[in-house]
Design a protein around this motif. Structure first.
Motif, PDB file in Angstrom:
ATOM      1  N   ALA A  36      13.919  14.952 -22.302  1.00  8.10           N
ATOM      2  CA  ALA A  36      15.224  15.590 -22.150  1.00  8.10           C
ATOM      3  C   ALA A  36      15.751  15.373 -20.735  1.00  8.10           C
ATOM      4  O   ALA A  36      14.984  15.432 -19.765  1.00  8.10           O
ATOM      5  CB  ALA A  36      15.126  17.081 -22.447  1.00  8.10           C
ATOM      6  N   TRP A  37      17.048  15.124 -20.635  1.00 11.04           N
ATOM      7  CA  TRP A  37      17.709  14.934 -19.344  1.00 11.04           C
ATOM      8  C   TRP A  37      18.859  15.921 -19.217  1.00 11.04           C
ATOM      9  O   TRP A  37      19.655  16.068 -20.167  1.00 11.04           O
ATOM     10  CB  TRP A  37      18.273  13.512 -19.231  1.00 11.04           C
ATOM     11  CG  TRP A  37      17.276  12.461 -18.885  1.00 11.04           C
ATOM     12  CD1 TRP A  37      16.949  12.005 -17.640  1.00 11.04           C
ATOM     13  CD2 TRP A  37      16.458  11.723 -19.800  1.00 11.04           C
ATOM     14  NE1 TRP A  37      15.984  11.034 -17.733  1.00 11.04           N
ATOM     15  CE2 TRP A  37      15.656  10.836 -19.040  1.00 11.04           C
ATOM     16  CE3 TRP A  37      16.319  11.725 -21.181  1.00 11.04           C
ATOM     17  CZ2 TRP A  37      14.744   9.971 -19.614  1.00 11.04           C
ATOM     18  CZ3 TRP A  37      15.403  10.866 -21.760  1.00 11.04           C
ATOM     19  CH2 TRP A  37      14.632   9.999 -20.989  1.00 11.04           C
ATOM     20  N   PRO A  38      18.980  16.609 -18.079  1.00  7.90           N
ATOM     21  CA  PRO A  38      20.115  17.527 -17.892  1.00  7.90           C
ATOM     22  C   PRO A  38      21.433  16.753 -17.867  1.00  7.90           C
ATOM     23  O   PRO A  38      21.497  15.629 -17.338  1.00  7.90           O
ATOM     24  CB  PRO A  38      19.817  18.184 -16.541  1.00  7.90           C
ATOM     25  CG  PRO A  38      18.861  17.277 -15.850  1.00  7.90           C
ATOM     26  CD  PRO A  38      18.079  16.584 -16.911  1.00  7.90           C
ATOM     27  N   LEU A  39      22.472  17.344 -18.431  1.00 14.52           N
ATOM     28  CA  LEU A  39      23.769  16.684 -18.541  1.00 14.52           C
ATOM     29  C   LEU A  39      24.782  17.340 -17.615  1.00 14.52           C
ATOM     30  O   LEU A  39      24.797  18.567 -17.464  1.00 14.52           O
ATOM     31  CB  LEU A  39      24.281  16.755 -19.980  1.00 14.52           C
ATOM     32  CG  LEU A  39      23.378  16.139 -21.050  1.00 14.52           C
ATOM     33  CD1 LEU A  39      23.982  16.338 -22.430  1.00 14.52           C
ATOM     34  CD2 LEU A  39      23.137  14.660 -20.778  1.00 14.52           C
ATOM     35  N   GLY A  40      25.611  16.527 -17.019  1.00 22.89           N
ATOM     36  CA  GLY A  40      26.649  17.029 -16.141  1.00 22.89           C
ATOM     37  C   GLY A  40      27.687  15.959 -15.909  1.00 22.89           C
ATOM     38  O   GLY A  40      27.615  14.848 -16.461  1.00 22.89           O
ATOM     39  N   LEU A  41      28.674  16.265 -15.118  1.00 24.10           N
ATOM     40  CA  LEU A  41      29.707  15.311 -14.722  1.00 24.10           C
ATOM     41  C   LEU A  41      29.600  15.094 -13.218  1.00 24.10           C
ATOM     42  O   LEU A  41      29.590  16.060 -12.446  1.00 24.10           O
ATOM     43  CB  LEU A  41      31.098  15.853 -15.064  1.00 24.10           C
ATOM     44  CG  LEU A  41      32.292  14.982 -14.636  1.00 24.10           C
ATOM     45  CD1 LEU A  41      32.307  13.685 -15.429  1.00 24.10           C
ATOM     46  CD2 LEU A  41      33.606  15.730 -14.824  1.00 24.10           C
ATOM     47  N   THR A  42      29.489  13.849 -12.806  1.00 24.43           N
ATOM     48  CA  THR A  42      29.438  13.496 -11.388  1.00 24.43           C
ATOM     49  C   THR A  42      30.419  12.367 -11.139  1.00 24.43           C
ATOM     50  O   THR A  42      30.319  11.304 -11.765  1.00 24.43           O
ATOM     51  CB  THR A  42      28.020  13.030 -10.972  1.00 24.43           C
ATOM     52  OG1 THR A  42      27.078  14.066 -11.243  1.00 24.43           O
ATOM     53  CG2 THR A  42      27.980  12.693  -9.478  1.00 24.43           C
ATOM     54  N   LEU A  43      31.385  12.581 -10.263  1.00 24.59           N
ATOM     55  CA  LEU A  43      32.356  11.552  -9.903  1.00 24.59           C
ATOM     56  C   LEU A  43      32.382  11.415  -8.383  1.00 24.59           C
ATOM     57  O   LEU A  43      32.607  12.395  -7.675  1.00 24.59           O
ATOM     58  CB  LEU A  43      33.752  11.911 -10.406  1.00 24.59           C
ATOM     59  CG  LEU A  43      33.946  11.985 -11.927  1.00 24.59           C
ATOM     60  CD1 LEU A  43      35.325  12.534 -12.253  1.00 24.59           C
ATOM     61  CD2 LEU A  43      33.748  10.623 -12.562  1.00 24.59           C
ATOM     62  N   ALA A  44      32.120  10.211  -7.900  1.00 22.45           N
ATOM     63  CA  ALA A  44      32.173   9.971  -6.460  1.00 22.45           C
ATOM     64  C   ALA A  44      33.622  10.045  -5.977  1.00 22.45           C
ATOM     65  O   ALA A  44      34.536   9.555  -6.646  1.00 22.45           O
ATOM     66  CB  ALA A  44      31.575   8.605  -6.132  1.00 22.45           C
ATOM     67  N   ARG A  45      33.825  10.671  -4.819  1.00 23.39           N
ATOM     68  CA  ARG A  45      35.180  10.796  -4.271  1.00 23.39           C
ATOM     69  C   ARG A  45      35.695   9.459  -3.752  1.00 23.39           C
ATOM     70  O   ARG A  45      36.910   9.263  -3.618  1.00 23.39           O
ATOM     71  CB  ARG A  45      35.195  11.832  -3.145  1.00 23.39           C
ATOM     72  CG  ARG A  45      34.968  13.263  -3.651  1.00 23.39           C
ATOM     73  CD  ARG A  45      35.114  14.279  -2.533  1.00 23.39           C
ATOM     74  NE  ARG A  45      34.963  15.641  -3.021  1.00 23.39           N
ATOM     75  CZ  ARG A  45      35.934  16.386  -3.527  1.00 23.39           C
ATOM     76  NH1 ARG A  45      37.154  15.877  -3.632  1.00 23.39           N
ATOM     77  NH2 ARG A  45      35.710  17.616  -3.941  1.00 23.39           N
ATOM     78  N   ALA A  46      34.810   8.545  -3.434  1.00 20.54           N
ATOM     79  CA  ALA A  46      35.176   7.176  -3.053  1.00 20.54           C
ATOM     80  C   ALA A  46      34.137   6.249  -3.667  1.00 20.54           C
ATOM     81  O   ALA A  46      32.980   6.629  -3.842  1.00 20.54           O
ATOM     82  CB  ALA A  46      35.215   7.017  -1.537  1.00 20.54           C
ATOM     83  N   PHE A  47      34.550   5.044  -3.998  1.00 23.13           N
ATOM     84  CA  PHE A  47      33.621   4.062  -4.560  1.00 23.13           C
ATOM     85  C   PHE A  47      33.140   3.073  -3.512  1.00 23.13           C
ATOM     86  O   PHE A  47      32.197   2.326  -3.761  1.00 23.13           O
ATOM     87  CB  PHE A  47      34.287   3.288  -5.702  1.00 23.13           C
ATOM     88  CG  PHE A  47      34.365   4.052  -7.003  1.00 23.13           C
ATOM     89  CD1 PHE A  47      34.207   5.431  -7.061  1.00 23.13           C
ATOM     90  CD2 PHE A  47      34.616   3.377  -8.183  1.00 23.13           C
ATOM     91  CE1 PHE A  47      34.291   6.128  -8.248  1.00 23.13           C
ATOM     92  CE2 PHE A  47      34.700   4.061  -9.393  1.00 23.13           C
ATOM     93  CZ  PHE A  47      34.542   5.436  -9.414  1.00 23.13           C
ATOM     94  N   VAL A  48      33.811   3.053  -2.347  1.00 17.79           N
ATOM     95  CA  VAL A  48      33.469   2.064  -1.321  1.00 17.79           C
ATOM     96  C   VAL A  48      33.524   2.685   0.070  1.00 17.79           C
ATOM     97  O   VAL A  48      34.154   3.725   0.286  1.00 17.79           O
ATOM     98  CB  VAL A  48      34.415   0.835  -1.373  1.00 17.79           C
ATOM     99  CG1 VAL A  48      34.349   0.156  -2.730  1.00 17.79           C
ATOM    100  CG2 VAL A  48      35.856   1.232  -1.047  1.00 17.79           C
ATOM    101  N   ALA A  49      32.845   2.014   0.977  1.00 20.43           N
ATOM    102  CA  ALA A  49      32.901   2.287   2.414  1.00 20.43           C
ATOM    103  C   ALA A  49      32.747   0.921   3.082  1.00 20.43           C
ATOM    104  O   ALA A  49      32.503  -0.077   2.400  1.00 20.43           O
ATOM    105  CB  ALA A  49      31.775   3.240   2.817  1.00 20.43           C
ATOM    106  N   PRO A  50      32.916   0.812   4.402  1.00 20.80           N
ATOM    107  CA  PRO A  50      32.744  -0.497   5.035  1.00 20.80           C
ATOM    108  C   PRO A  50      31.401  -1.130   4.665  1.00 20.80           C
ATOM    109  O   PRO A  50      30.353  -0.539   4.843  1.00 20.80           O
ATOM    110  CB  PRO A  50      32.833  -0.165   6.530  1.00 20.80           C
ATOM    111  CG  PRO A  50      33.715   1.043   6.586  1.00 20.80           C
ATOM    112  CD  PRO A  50      33.343   1.840   5.367  1.00 20.80           C
ATOM    113  N   ARG A  51      31.469  -2.315   4.061  1.00 21.44           N
ATOM    114  CA  ARG A  51      30.297  -3.118   3.676  1.00 21.44           C
ATOM    115  C   ARG A  51      29.395  -2.422   2.659  1.00 21.44           C
ATOM    116  O   ARG A  51      28.218  -2.706   2.546  1.00 21.44           O
ATOM    117  CB  ARG A  51      29.480  -3.536   4.910  1.00 21.44           C
ATOM    118  CG  ARG A  51      30.330  -4.200   5.960  1.00 21.44           C
ATOM    119  CD  ARG A  51      29.632  -5.209   6.828  1.00 21.44           C
ATOM    120  NE  ARG A  51      30.628  -5.985   7.554  1.00 21.44           N
ATOM    121  CZ  ARG A  51      31.252  -7.063   7.098  1.00 21.44           C
ATOM    122  NH1 ARG A  51      30.941  -7.520   5.905  1.00 21.44           N
ATOM    123  NH2 ARG A  51      32.167  -7.685   7.797  1.00 21.44           N
TER     124      ARG A  51
END
Length: 415
Positions: A278-293
Motif C-alpha cells: 500500500a502507498w499513501p495517496l496525495g497531490l503534490t505539485l512543484a511550484r516551479a519545474f526548473v531552476a538554473p541548470r
C-alpha cells in the motif's frame, strides 16, 4: 546543499546528468541521445543495483506513450509481453451491493487496430529502456545518490554519495514524488494528503478477462481491475489509509475475502500473487519545474491521484517535452542548461500537469463518498456521457494522451 556558485569554473564533463533510472529518467536520456548522439548523457540512481527487476507492479501505457516507445526502438521488445485494453466499464455502487450497474462503457481503440492503452509490467518497460540506453552508450550508475550540487554560470557541479564529483551543463531530477533534489534546489511544493492509500497487487483468476478494464467507484475510493497477460489482472484498490494498512497486514484468507467482495466471482476463483503493498495517496505539485541548470520531470514535478491512471503518462510527456526542448536548443547552438531554455519546457508542461492534478483531485472528491444526492447526480452524469458518442470519443482521446500540445515523440514522430 544546492546553491548558486557564480565563481564555479569547472568545465562540464557531461552535457546532461539525470538522477533517477525509472521510466521517466531513462526515456528522457534515450530520447535526447537518440536525437543528438553528440550529447554526453549519464543516469545515476540511488536504488541498489538490480532492484528494478524485483518490481512486481504493472502500468497502463497510453497510446501516445506506446508511439513514443516505438520511435525510441523499445516497443517491439515490449509488445509481446503487453496486454491491450480492449474496452472499459465504469460502475458506481456500495461495497455490499449485490449488483453493480454499469453506467459508462468505452471501446478501447483510438484508431483501427490501436488500443487506447496497454498494460505492461514495470520491469519489462524498465528493461527495454535500459537495453536501448546501453545501445546508445548511456552510462547508468546504480546504487549512488546525488548528495549535493552547485549551479554556476557555465555548468553545474554535482557531488555523488560515493565521493565522485561530476560536471554537467544540466541536471534533471527524475527521482520521484519525494524528490530530494527538488528540496536541494529550494523548489517548494503545493501538497496535501487524501487520507487514502492505494493497495496494489496482481491476481490470477480462472476465466479470461478478454482485455476488459473495470473501474468501480466505491465509498472509500476507486477499485480498478486492469487486465494483464494470461488469466491475470492488476488491482489498484483505494481505501482509507488505516483500512489499507490493516488489509495488507492481514493474513491471506482475510485479504482475499475482502478482495473477492469487491472483485466479484465473474472470473472464477481468485488467487493473489505475491505480497500486496500500500502507498499513501496525495497531490503534490512543484511550484516551479526548473531552476538554473536544473529541471524536474515525472513525479518529482507532480504526484497525482491514480483515479485516472495518468501519472505514468504525464511522466512520459515530461520526458518527451524536455528532450524536444533540449535537442532543439542544442541544434541552435544554445546553452541547454540556461534558464530561458528550460523555461520553455516549464511553460509547455506546467499547465497540463496542474490541470490533470486538479481534475484527479475533483474526481476523487466527487466519487470517494457515499452522499446520496451526490451519488444520484454523478450517476446521471455518467449515464448521459454513455449516450454521447462524441463525448466518449473525447474522453478516449484524453486517456490515450493524444490531445493538446503533444510532443513529437508522443505523436510517433522523430524530434
Amino acid at each position: 546543499m544546492a546553491g548558486n556558485a557564480g565563481t564555479h569554473r569547472k568545465e562540464p564533463t557531461l552535457d546532461v546528468l539525470i538522477a533517477g533510472a525509472g521510466y521517466v529518467g531513462l526515456a528522457a536520456a534515450v530520447s535526447m541521445k537518440q536525437a543528438r548522439p553528440n550529447l554526453a548523457i549519464a543516469v545515476v540512481d540511488a536504488a541498489p543495483e538490480g532492484v528494478w527487476q524485483r518490481d512486481t507492479r504493472a502500468s497502463a501505457i497510453a497510446a501516445a506513450a506506446c508511439r513514443m516507445l516505438g520511435r525510441l526502438g523499445c516497443w517491439d521488445e515490449i509488445l509481446p509481453q503487453a496486454q491491450p485494453i480492449t474496452d472499459m466499464i465504469v460502475t458506481d455502487s456500495r461495497t455490499a451491493d449485490p449488483v453493480r450497474p454499469v453506467y459508462l462503457t468505452f471501446d478501447g481503440e483510438v484508431a483501427p487496430g490501436e488500443p487506447f492503452a496497454h498494460m505492461v509490467a514495470n520491469k519489462v518497460l524498465n528493461g527495454a529502456l535500459r537495453r536501448r540506453a546501453g545501445e546508445l552508450g548511456i552510462d547508468i550508475i546504480e546504487g549512488v545518490a546525488v548528495s549535493s550540487f552547485e549551479a554556476g554560470v557555465a555548468g553545474i557541479a554535482i557531488h555523488l554519495a560515493d565521493g565522485t564529483s561530476l560536471g554537467a551543463r544540466l541536471l534533471v531530477a527524475a527521482d520521484g514524488v519525494n524528490s530530494r533534489l527538488r528540496d536541494m534546489a529550494g523548489i517548494k511544493t503545493v501538497k496535501w494528503e487524501y487520507g487514502q492509500s492505494g493497495i496494489v497487487c496482481t491476481i490470477a483468476h480462472e476465466r479470461p478477462h478478454n482485455g476488459r478494464a473495470e473501474e468501480h467507484f466505491l465509498p472509500a475510493g476507486p477499485f480498478a481491475i486492469l487486465p494483464l497477460t494470461g488469466n491475470r489482472s492488476s488491482i489498484v484498490w483505494t481505501e482509507r489509509t488505516a483500512d489499507a494498512e490493516r488489509l495488507v497486514a492481514s493474513d491471506e484468507l482475510v485479504f482475499e475475502s475482502e478482495l473477492e467482495q469487491r472483485f466479484g466471482l465473474k472470473l472464477g476463483e481468485l488467487r493473489v500473487e505475491g505480497k500486496p503493498r500500500a502507498w499513501p495517496l496525495g497531490l503534490t505539485l512543484a511550484r516551479a519545474f526548473v531552476a538554473p541548470r536544473f529541471a524536474l520531470a515525472g513525479d518529482a514535478a507532480h504526484g497525482i491521484h491514480p483515479i485516472a491512471g495518468q501519472g505514468l503518462n504525464l511522466g512520459f510527456k515530461d520526458s518527451a517535452a524536455l528532450a524536444e526542448t533540449i535537442v532543439e536548443a542544442d541544434r541552435l547552438g544554445q546553452d541547454i542548461g540556461a534558464l530561458d531554455v528550460l523555461q520553455r519546457y516549464e511553460r509547455w508542461r506546467r499547465f497540463d500537469t496542474v490541470q490533470m492534478g486538479v481534475t484527479t483531485d475533483v474526481l476523487n472528491r466527487l466519487f470517494s463518498n457515499d452522499f446520496g444526492p451526490l451519488r444520484a447526480a454523478r450517476d446521471i452524469g455518467l449515464g448521459l456521457v454513455d449516450r454521447m458518442p462524441r463525448m466518449k470519443s473525447f474522453f478516449i482521446r484524453q486517456a490515450s494522451g493524444l490531445t493538446g500540445d503533444t510532443p513529437r515523440l508522443l505523436r510517433g514522430e522523430s524530434i
